[in-house]
Design a protein around this motif. Structure first.
Motif, PDB file in Angstrom:
ATOM      1  N   THR A  29       0.859  -1.199   0.075  1.00 26.76           N
ATOM      2  CA  THR A  29       0.113  -0.061   0.129  1.00 26.76           C
ATOM      3  C   THR A  29       0.939   1.041   0.169  1.00 26.76           C
ATOM      4  O   THR A  29       0.573   2.446  -0.798  1.00 26.76           O
ATOM      5  CB  THR A  29      -0.987   0.073   1.141  1.00 26.76           C
ATOM      6  OG1 THR A  29      -1.497  -1.332   1.388  1.00 26.76           O
ATOM      7  CG2 THR A  29      -1.868   1.105   1.015  1.00 26.76           C
ATOM      8  N   GLY A  30       1.917   1.186   0.708  1.00 26.00           N
ATOM      9  CA  GLY A  30       2.947   2.202   0.708  1.00 26.00           C
ATOM     10  C   GLY A  30       3.408   2.475  -0.721  1.00 26.00           C
ATOM     11  O   GLY A  30       3.664   3.919  -0.996  1.00 26.00           O
ATOM     12  N   LEU A  31       3.469   1.783  -1.605  1.00 24.30           N
ATOM     13  CA  LEU A  31       3.966   1.941  -2.694  1.00 24.30           C
ATOM     14  C   LEU A  31       2.796   2.578  -3.924  1.00 24.30           C
ATOM     15  O   LEU A  31       2.923   3.480  -4.553  1.00 24.30           O
ATOM     16  CB  LEU A  31       4.698   0.588  -3.427  1.00 24.30           C
ATOM     17  CG  LEU A  31       5.459   0.770  -4.499  1.00 24.30           C
ATOM     18  CD1 LEU A  31       6.590   1.625  -3.990  1.00 24.30           C
ATOM     19  CD2 LEU A  31       6.206  -0.589  -4.762  1.00 24.30           C
ATOM     20  N   SER A  32       1.771   1.807  -3.659  1.00 23.93           N
ATOM     21  CA  SER A  32       0.484   2.028  -4.660  1.00 23.93           C
ATOM     22  C   SER A  32      -0.059   3.314  -4.178  1.00 23.93           C
ATOM     23  O   SER A  32      -0.876   3.852  -5.034  1.00 23.93           O
ATOM     24  CB  SER A  32      -0.289   0.654  -4.667  1.00 23.93           C
ATOM     25  OG  SER A  32      -0.800   0.346  -3.210  1.00 23.93           O
ATOM     26  N   LYS A  33      -0.194   3.650  -2.986  1.00 22.13           N
ATOM     27  CA  LYS A  33      -1.332   4.635  -2.774  1.00 22.13           C
ATOM     28  C   LYS A  33      -0.961   6.176  -3.343  1.00 22.13           C
ATOM     29  O   LYS A  33      -1.650   6.610  -3.695  1.00 22.13           O
ATOM     30  CB  LYS A  33      -1.232   4.926  -1.063  1.00 22.13           C
ATOM     31  CG  LYS A  33      -2.358   5.925  -0.705  1.00 22.13           C
ATOM     32  CD  LYS A  33      -2.690   5.383   0.618  1.00 22.13           C
ATOM     33  CE  LYS A  33      -3.861   6.862   1.293  1.00 22.13           C
ATOM     34  NZ  LYS A  33      -3.560   8.094   0.928  1.00 22.13           N
ATOM     35  N   PRO A  34       0.436   6.677  -3.201  1.00 19.35           N
ATOM     36  CA  PRO A  34       1.021   7.882  -3.923  1.00 19.35           C
ATOM     37  C   PRO A  34       0.296   7.830  -5.423  1.00 19.35           C
ATOM     38  O   PRO A  34       0.028   8.784  -6.001  1.00 19.35           O
ATOM     39  CB  PRO A  34       2.359   7.609  -3.732  1.00 19.35           C
ATOM     40  CG  PRO A  34       2.686   6.900  -2.659  1.00 19.35           C
ATOM     41  CD  PRO A  34       1.767   5.523  -2.767  1.00 19.35           C
TER      42      PRO A  34
ATOM     43  N   GLU B 133      -1.928   6.048  -6.948  1.00 21.29           N
ATOM     44  CA  GLU B 133      -3.584   6.149  -6.614  1.00 21.29           C
ATOM     45  C   GLU B 133      -3.685   7.517  -6.679  1.00 21.29           C
ATOM     46  O   GLU B 133      -4.972   7.933  -7.130  1.00 21.29           O
ATOM     47  CB  GLU B 133      -4.156   5.186  -5.595  1.00 21.29           C
ATOM     48  CG  GLU B 133      -3.709   3.675  -5.865  1.00 21.29           C
ATOM     49  CD  GLU B 133      -4.168   2.821  -4.826  1.00 21.29           C
ATOM     50  OE1 GLU B 133      -4.479   1.318  -5.030  1.00 21.29           O
ATOM     51  OE2 GLU B 133      -4.560   3.542  -3.815  1.00 21.29           O
ATOM     52  N   ASP B 134      -3.306   8.206  -5.836  1.00 24.36           N
ATOM     53  CA  ASP B 134      -3.729   9.561  -5.220  1.00 24.36           C
ATOM     54  C   ASP B 134      -3.531  10.344  -6.647  1.00 24.36           C
ATOM     55  O   ASP B 134      -4.364  11.167  -6.869  1.00 24.36           O
ATOM     56  CB  ASP B 134      -2.807  10.039  -3.951  1.00 24.36           C
ATOM     57  CG  ASP B 134      -3.233   9.517  -2.706  1.00 24.36           C
ATOM     58  OD1 ASP B 134      -4.380   8.847  -2.783  1.00 24.36           O
ATOM     59  OD2 ASP B 134      -2.453   9.576  -1.934  1.00 24.36           O
ATOM     60  N   LYS B 135      -2.371  10.175  -7.164  1.00 27.43           N
ATOM     61  CA  LYS B 135      -2.077  11.240  -8.141  1.00 27.43           C
ATOM     62  C   LYS B 135      -2.668  10.943  -9.447  1.00 27.43           C
ATOM     63  O   LYS B 135      -3.656  11.910 -10.188  1.00 27.43           O
ATOM     64  CB  LYS B 135      -0.656  11.057  -8.796  1.00 27.43           C
ATOM     65  CG  LYS B 135       0.226  11.498  -7.798  1.00 27.43           C
ATOM     66  CD  LYS B 135       1.436  12.370  -8.359  1.00 27.43           C
ATOM     67  CE  LYS B 135       2.489  13.075  -7.483  1.00 27.43           C
ATOM     68  NZ  LYS B 135       1.772  14.043  -6.725  1.00 27.43           N
ATOM     69  N   VAL B 136      -3.207   9.627  -9.791  1.00 28.50           N
ATOM     70  CA  VAL B 136      -3.956   9.327 -10.903  1.00 28.50           C
ATOM     71  C   VAL B 136      -5.512   9.688 -10.691  1.00 28.50           C
ATOM     72  O   VAL B 136      -6.015  10.267 -11.679  1.00 28.50           O
ATOM     73  CB  VAL B 136      -3.965   7.811 -11.138  1.00 28.50           C
ATOM     74  CG1 VAL B 136      -4.935   7.331 -12.174  1.00 28.50           C
ATOM     75  CG2 VAL B 136      -2.401   7.356 -11.797  1.00 28.50           C
ATOM     76  N   SER B 137      -5.792   9.388  -9.290  1.00 23.45           N
ATOM     77  CA  SER B 137      -7.365   9.839  -9.217  1.00 23.45           C
ATOM     78  C   SER B 137      -7.472  11.359  -9.407  1.00 23.45           C
ATOM     79  O   SER B 137      -8.290  11.979 -10.069  1.00 23.45           O
ATOM     80  CB  SER B 137      -7.438   9.589  -7.540  1.00 23.45           C
ATOM     81  OG  SER B 137      -7.359   8.290  -7.569  1.00 23.45           O
TER      82      SER B 137
ATOM     83  N   SER C  36      -7.262   2.518  -8.451  1.00 30.05           N
ATOM     84  CA  SER C  36      -6.885   1.658  -7.419  1.00 30.05           C
ATOM     85  C   SER C  36      -5.833   0.512  -8.017  1.00 30.05           C
ATOM     86  O   SER C  36      -6.307   0.127  -9.230  1.00 30.05           O
ATOM     87  CB  SER C  36      -8.269   0.926  -6.943  1.00 30.05           C
ATOM     88  OG  SER C  36      -7.818  -0.377  -6.314  1.00 30.05           O
ATOM     89  N   LEU C  37      -4.873   0.354  -7.251  1.00 27.13           N
ATOM     90  CA  LEU C  37      -4.020  -0.750  -7.733  1.00 27.13           C
ATOM     91  C   LEU C  37      -3.870  -2.137  -7.092  1.00 27.13           C
ATOM     92  O   LEU C  37      -4.050  -1.764  -5.485  1.00 27.13           O
ATOM     93  CB  LEU C  37      -2.427  -0.205  -7.545  1.00 27.13           C
ATOM     94  CG  LEU C  37      -2.328   1.103  -8.613  1.00 27.13           C
ATOM     95  CD1 LEU C  37      -0.955   1.655  -8.470  1.00 27.13           C
ATOM     96  CD2 LEU C  37      -2.209   0.735  -9.917  1.00 27.13           C
ATOM     97  N   GLY C  38      -4.377  -2.973  -7.547  1.00 32.41           N
ATOM     98  CA  GLY C  38      -4.404  -4.339  -6.825  1.00 32.41           C
ATOM     99  C   GLY C  38      -3.075  -4.692  -6.333  1.00 32.41           C
ATOM    100  O   GLY C  38      -1.982  -3.915  -6.507  1.00 32.41           O
ATOM    101  N   THR C  39      -3.078  -5.863  -5.625  1.00 32.54           N
ATOM    102  CA  THR C  39      -1.684  -6.522  -5.087  1.00 32.54           C
ATOM    103  C   THR C  39      -0.703  -6.724  -6.443  1.00 32.54           C
ATOM    104  O   THR C  39       0.419  -6.518  -6.258  1.00 32.54           O
ATOM    105  CB  THR C  39      -1.924  -7.802  -4.488  1.00 32.54           C
ATOM    106  OG1 THR C  39      -2.735  -8.575  -5.353  1.00 32.54           O
ATOM    107  CG2 THR C  39      -2.372  -7.610  -3.042  1.00 32.54           C
ATOM    108  N   ASP C  40      -1.391  -6.843  -7.572  1.00 30.36           N
ATOM    109  CA  ASP C  40      -0.361  -7.042  -8.814  1.00 30.36           C
ATOM    110  C   ASP C  40      -0.080  -5.741  -9.359  1.00 30.36           C
ATOM    111  O   ASP C  40       0.353  -5.599 -10.493  1.00 30.36           O
ATOM    112  CB  ASP C  40      -1.229  -8.036  -9.820  1.00 30.36           C
ATOM    113  CG  ASP C  40      -2.613  -7.715 -10.043  1.00 30.36           C
ATOM    114  OD1 ASP C  40      -2.969  -6.837  -9.258  1.00 30.36           O
ATOM    115  OD2 ASP C  40      -3.051  -8.394 -10.658  1.00 30.36           O
TER     116      ASP C  40
END
Lengths: 934, 407
Positions: A798-803, A805-809, A824-828
């Motif tokens: 989540t530490g990797l995907s959240k930034p 996700e925030d920017k794309v959103s 949203s970025l899944g585990t993959d």
């Protein structure tokens, strides 16, 4: 990294050298028409950065300009490293026939060679985190960060950006300072997970079938069952013990109870013997009393007999006296009545004589009346008969007249009429003669002329047929000729019997010749006249008018006949013969009636028969008198009979009473015989017996008082007690038996040492429980580690995907004017969109434009994150062509904003669409033409 | 006059608290009878009094009962015994079975409350047999309160002393007032397993063979001497019990190996007969995963020496100072985060929240342990809480795995 300049020569469409520069640190727009080499520039840049110079791969070979022996050469100037560490470099690269790689670093003295060959290539690869394949040219997968940042003009632009690229993720981790999981950690947790898998199933989190836990659980169940069964036995022992205790207590109680009852029984038995004696005495006294009572009853009966006989005799005497008086009174009454009867009988005989006389007068009156009626009847019938005879005679005359007259029938009459008109017609026809004619035209006319050619015998019929033909067919009939006559011209038409001349539209003239017909008409006429005269002759008529007169006369006669017949029918309802018979019969009756009355027909009218009504009334009165006399007589006779009967009955009663009195007197004598004929002896004996009875009864009462009451009958109580004792003995016996059984069972249980079994089972249970507890603790510990491990792993990703996700959103929201959709970025690290309610929206279902926007945004977002350490180069080759102008503007806003953090190369054939952007522009077409002219 | 007072033999007792050695514990109780016989002989007593509960249960096996009678038959003196609440004389009593129809001549089972005269020593015995498992009446009530006729009067009863100040017992209550009121020289009591002396005239002898760890003063019989009626009894406890039930609290300290050696020597000091010693070890101090792993080995080692060993680790507090596992995790953020959570479970009170934030700085928020517990729940886990024991086990498992990894 930032590009400063790019020079390409001998590559594809760039045979001559072409140079682009100086590039803007932000936005650079390279534009030109299709096929002018925009994408080739990017390919050359990639080959320079990522491929080995000595590769002979087909992809590089294809860069050689067609039909030349030129080798591609690329020279790139760029800055790399961030902040103060940033340096300027030049990379020179040649391929195919003259492969070389040189990397220069700019110093104050200008470019100095930093490295060449493999070494130089390695440095560059380090900058891009790129790699090379064992052989052949690099594919996009090898391009390190450029794989994602360079948005190329190929099919991949519509695929989801490869955010799961390991190189990219590592770079992101470093840039965002997110921790990574080490291999050792993975190995450690894998090991622990393998341990857990031995105990707990993966899916349902249940224990593995043959794991120690399951084995122990089974053991536990078995032990629990064993203990339960042992406990049951112990409980049973307890119950049995209790039962035994209870039995012991009740047995001892029963024994003392029994002894007490035995003592009571003995006492009662003594009592019972005494009572028995008393009873015997009582019985004797009672039988004596019974005998005395019998005697007493007999004496009283004798006394009563004598008393009642005397009373009866007194009563009988009184009754006899009154009955005899009654008898005498009745006999005198009967004698009086008999005398009155004789008087009445005489009166009756007189009455009967008068009645007979009155009746004979009444009958004669009625007979005379009848005879007169018959005489009138005969008179009437005779006049009717005369009238009838007159009418019948008249009818006979009419009938004779009719039969004499010859009358023609209706058909004959009609035939005469027919013949009359036929003769007239035929006579007219005889007057006709044959003709011919000529036609002169006074103007131009068309004349149709039809000539009948039939023979004279059937002329009339032929004329008709021609007429019909002319009308239906105009002038073209079979025997028709058409002539056209001019003014002044003439023509003659001929016909033998008849002809039709027709001037169309003007007239039709029909001409017929009668000459041929004359003979036949005459013959017909002759026939008709002959038939006519025959007919008239037959009815002796001179003319048809006479014939009509005959018919009228016949009709009048017939009417008269009908009227007469009707009148005759009205006069006699019956037959005439019947009427005559009736008259004869009546005359017979009248004659015999007159004879019997001794009257002549003449006398009948003058004789006076008397008034019939007065005579009838007299008779009725006499009859009523007779009935009343008869009634009186009947009553008197009945009174006499009854009086006699009652007298007889009374005499019988008197006799019966006298006999009964005699009997009573005898019975008194008989009763007193037992006492020697002495009534006082009877009285004496009776009073003696009474005293004796009283004495006996007192004695019995005394005995009864001595006896105990029924309920306390010692005999009965002895019996009951005996039964109670038996019951107690039986109960004792059964309790002892049960006691023995229980003791036996308890002994048996004690032999098998149930308590020790229980103790051992519980000890084993405790041991097993503790073992199970240890195993469960271990299982839970392993599971706990697993869950914690997964949680933290999840948190790290989540530490990797959240930034991202925030920017794309954010960017997607600004382009699409929507704030409720989140990336949203899944585990993959697969990119997806979630709508306001959290449901996933598949980007694959978007339009090409929207999908491209999303994927460009994703790349820009990652580039922005990575550029926080060092600016990166982003390439947008022919991007956003499907985007509408409004969203295009929004996208350009983002590009403009991001150009402060990174360098962006835009390649397009629609330069006008990017006018809103700042930066440098390169007209590739112009650059090319300039290089050609150079 | 001298006699031996004992009670609560509890022959056939269940020992599920030390289930592994239950058989040995039962055997020791039987052997204690022989020891009592020897003591009787040694102390030259005139008779032996057993104040109830010879048997654990009325349903103990007949073989066992015969064994007891056989051993009693070897006593040099008469034995007077009454039933207690465990082997009461009510229905189904072991004393009314066939085995007791033929007892050795020196054995007297007193099933009725009737005075027994022991003329040879000028003594009258007032037995108070228990007739049912639980009564609310004082079994000594029947004893006649007639003035002393110059005999020594001894009461023999089984139950709980009900007088104020000695606890709140209501089963088979016995009032000490009886001693004075009924002019008893001595009241021999049974029921309490620890020896208690209320006065020189009223004593619980305690069980001759200790039954569990918490019993304060058991494993003895009392030898009582009374010179004449009314004289104060002289009471001497005599050890007959064979098993030693040892409870040891020990605080671990650094260095660990030295500390463990210290524990071993302390245990050695406390028990001269390890094969008949049952140890309950309660450890306190700081633990590490290494210590936890080592203790397992230590317990295995102790078990080969001592009859029974039971270790309580609940008092251990986790420390990180020299823990191999924590050291290894220093550079491994995931393992570090997992260990931090385990630490939070192990010492919920003393947990430092700020330190926790540091330890879970892998970019993730604090783990919600309640939800972890819910997710980690396995069958047979009623409350679904994570216990300290489980967290300790988790540490041990991790350490074992790490050692496996290193190999």
């Amino acid at each position: 990294m930032r590009l400063l300049s790019l020079e390409v020569k001998g590559a594809a469409c760039f045979r001559n050298p072409i140079r682009l520069g100086e590039f803007d640190p932000g936005i650079n727009i390279i534009y030109g028409p299709n096929e002018c080499g925009k994408s080739t520039l990017i390919t050359c840049l990639a080959r320079a950065f990522f491929d080995k110079s000595n590769t002979k791969a087909q992809e590089v070979e294809s860069l050689r300009p067609w039909g030349t022996a030129l080798s591609p050469e690329v020279s790139v100037e760029f800055r790399a490293g961030s902040g103060t560490e940033g340096k300027q470099y030049r990379l020179n690269k040649g391929f195919l026939d003259r492969p070389y790689t040189q990397l220069f670093e700019r110093t104050s003295a200008g470019y100095e060679l930093l490295a060449d060959g493999d070494k130089a290539e390695e440095i560059v690869r380090g900058m891009w985190r790129s790699s090379v394949p064992a052989r052949g040219a690099t594919k996009i997968d090898h391009w390190g960060l450029a794989r994602l940042l360079w948005f190329r003009q190929d099919r991949e632009r519509f695929d989801r950006p490869p955010l799961n690229d390991e190189t990219l993720l590592n770079e992101l981790r470093q840039t965002l300072q997110v921790m990574t999981i080490t291999k050792e950690e993975e190995a450690l947790f894998d090991l622990l997970e393998a341990e857990l898998a031995k105990i707990v199933t993966g899916k349902r989190r249940d224990f593995v079938r043959n794991s120690p836990i399951e084995q122990l659980r089974r053991q536990l169940d078995e032990l629990t069952a064993t203990i339960a069964s042992v406990d049951q036995r112990l409980e049973l022992a307890e119950e049995l013990s209790e039962r035994a205790g209870y039995l012991e207590a009740t047995i001892s109680k029963s024994i003392s109870d029994r002894d007490a009852k035995k003592a009571e029984l003995r006492e009662l038995q003594d009592k019972a013997a005494h009572v028995k004696q008393l009873r015997n005495d009582l019985k004797l006294a009672q039988s004596q009393l019974q005998a005395l009572k019998t005697r007493h009853t007999a004496l009283r009966a004798d006394k009563d007999t004598i008393k009642s006989a005397r009373e009866s005799i007194d009563k009988l005497d009184k009754e006899l006296e009154s009955m005899k008086a009654d008898c005498e009174r009745l006999e005198s009454e009967v004698a009086g009545a008999e005398k009155r009867i004789a008087d009445k009988e005489r009166d009756q005989r007189d009455l009967w004589e008068r009645l007979r006389e009155a009746k004979s007068r009444l009958e004669r009156c009625r007979r005379v009346k009848q005879l007169r009626t018959w005489a009138q009847d005969i008179e009437q019938k005779r006049s009717l008969l005369d009238k009838l005879k007159g009418k019948t005679k008249e009818l006979g005359e009419v009938k004779a007249d009719l039969s004499k007259l010859s009358v023609p029938s209706k058909a004959e009459l009609e035939r005469v009429e027919e013949l009359k008109s036929q003769i007239a017609e035929l006579e007219a026809r005889l007057k006709a003669v044959g003709l011919s004619f000529e036609v002169v035209a006074h103007a131009d006319v068309v004349v149709d002329f039809g000539a009948g050619e039939a023979d004279a015998e059937s002329g009339e019929a032929d004329t008709e047929s021609l007429e019909a033909g002319a009308e239906s067919e105009g002038a073209s009939g079979a025997g028709t000729t058409r002539s056209c006559l001019k003014a002044g011209e003439s023509e003659t038409f001929h016909a033998s019997q008849e002809a039709t001349l027709r001037v169309p539209d003007l007239l039709t003239v029909k001409v017929k010749s009668g000459s041929g017909e004359v003979a036949s008409v005459r013959k017909e006429l002759r026939n008709a006249r002959t038939e006519m005269s025959d007919l008239l002759r037959r009815f002796s008529a001179e003319s048809t008018a006479e014939l009509h007169q005959i018919v009228a006369r016949a009709s009048g006669l017939r009417d008269l006949q009908a009227r007469l017949q009707k009148e005759i029918a009205e006069l006699t309802q019956t037959d005439r013969a019947d009427l005559e018979e009736d008259i004869a019969k009546l005359e017979g009756q009248l004659k015999s009636g007159l004879a019997s009355e001794n009257l002549s027909t003449y006398d009948l009218a003058s004789v006076d028969p008397g008034n019939e009504d007065q005579l009838a009334e007299q008779v009725a009165k006499l009859e009523a008198d007779d009935r009343s006399v008869q009634k009186e007589l009947d009553e008197l006779r009945k009174t006499v009979a009854e009086g006699r009967e009652r007298c007889a009955r009374l005499r019988t009663q008197i006799q019966g009473h006298e006999e009964l009195r005699e009997y009573r007197q005898t019975s008194i004598g008989d009763t007193l015989k037992n006492y020697g004929g002495d009534e006082s002896a009877l009285e004496r004996q009776f009073s003696e017996v009474c005293i004796e009875v009283d004495r006996k009864e007192a004695a019995i009462k005394e005995l009864m008082d001595q006896l105990p009451p029924e309920s306390e009958d010692p005999e009965k109580r002895v019996e009951a007690l005996q039964i109670e004792l038996d019951n107690i003995e039986n109960d004792l016996e059964s309790k002892r038996r049960e006691m023995n059984q229980i003791e036996g069972r308890l002994e048996e249980m004690a032999q098998s040492d149930v308590y020790l079994q229980k103790a051992k089972a519980e000890e084993r249970l405790d041991l097993t429980k503790r073992q199970l507890h240890r195993e469960l603790v271990r299982a839970r510990a392993l599971r706990l580690i697993q869950v914690l491990f997964e949680r933290h792993k999840q948190a790290m990703s989540t530490g990797l995907s959240k930034p991202i996700e925030d920017k794309v959103s954010k960017y997607w929201g600004s382009v699409r004017d929507r704030s409720d959709v989140r990336a949203s970025l899944g585990t993959d690290m697969e990119l997806a969109l979630l709508n306001g309610s959290g449901a996933s929206v598949e980007p694959d279902l978007f339009s090409a434009g929207a999908r491209e926007q999303l994927y460009v945004i994703a790349r820009l977002a990652v580039a922005e994150l990575l550029s926080s350490r060092e600016p990166l180069i982003v390439v947008l080759d022919d991007a956003l062509v499907f985007t509408d102008s409004h969203r295009h503007d929004r996208m350009l806003e983002i590009v403009k904003q991001l150009s402060e953090k990174m360098q962006i190369l835009i390649l397009t054939s629609h330069e006008d669409r990017f006018r809103a952007l700042p930066g440098r522009r390169f007209d590739l077409a112009e650059l090319r033409s300039r290089s050609l002219s150079a | 006059m001298r006699f031996l007072h004992t009670a609560d033999w509890q022959i056939g007792m269940k020992a599920d608290h030390v289930a592994e050695v239950a058989e040995r514990v039962r055997e020791a109780r039987l052997e204690a009878i022989d020891a009592i016989g020897r003591a009787a002989s040694e102390h030259k007593v005139d008779f032996v009094l057993v104040a109830g509960d010879v048997f654990e249960h009325n349903q103990v096996g007949r073989q066992c009962a015969r064994d007891v009678l056989r051993r009693l038959g070897t006593f040099p003196v008469d034995v007077y015994m009454i039933p207690g609440n465990h082997d009461h004389a009510g229905a189904g009593s072991i004393y009314s079975t066939g085995v007791f129809q033929q007892v050795p001549p020196n054995v007297h089972v007193l099933l009725e409350p009737q005075p027994i005269a022991i003329n040879r020593v000028n003594t009258v015995l007032f037995p108070c047999p228990v007739k049912q498992k639980r009564t609310m009446s004082d079994p000594t009530e029947w004893i006649p309160a007639e003035p002393s006729d110059n005999t020594i009067r001894i009461g023999l009863a089984h139950g709980s002393v009900s007088d104020r100040g000695f606890g709140d017992f209501t089963d088979n209550p016995i009032s000490l007032a009886a001693v004075g009121a009924k002019h008893l020289d001595y009241l021999a009591l049974g029921h309490w397993h620890s020896a208690v002396q209320f006065s020189p005239r009223a004593c619980y002898s305690g069980t001759p063979e200790t039954t569990k760890h918490s019993e304060r003063d058991s494993g003895n019989v009392l030898v009582v001497s009374i010179d004449r009626p009314g004289a104060e009894p002289q009471i001497t406890p005599v050890r007959v019990g064979r098993l030693k039930w040892l409870e040891v609290d020990y605080e671990l300290s650094e260095p660990l190996l030295d500390s463990l050696d210290g524990l071993r020597s302390k245990l050695g000091e406390l028990s001269e007969d390890p094969s008949n010693t049952l140890v309950r070890l309660k450890l306190t101090g700081v633990s590490t995963s290494e210590i936890l792993l080592t203790i397992d080995d230590l317990v295995d080692d102790l078990k080969s020496t001592y009859l029974h060993v039971d270790v309580d680790l609940a008092g251990l507090v986790p420390g990180t100072a020299v823990d191999k596992l924590y050291e290894w995790a220093q550079t491994r953020p995931l393992a570090r985060a997992v260990l931090a959570d385990l630490r939070r479970i192990l010492c919920p009170q003393g947990y430092d929240e700020t330190a926790a934030t540091e330890e879970t700085d892998a970019g993730s928020p604090m783990t919600d342990l309640a939800s972890v517990a819910a997710e980690a729940k396995l069958p047979e886990d009623e409350d679904g809480r994570i216990t300290q024991e489980e967290a300790q086990a988790a540490l041990i498992e991790m350490l074992k795995a790490l050692e496996g990894l290193e190999r």
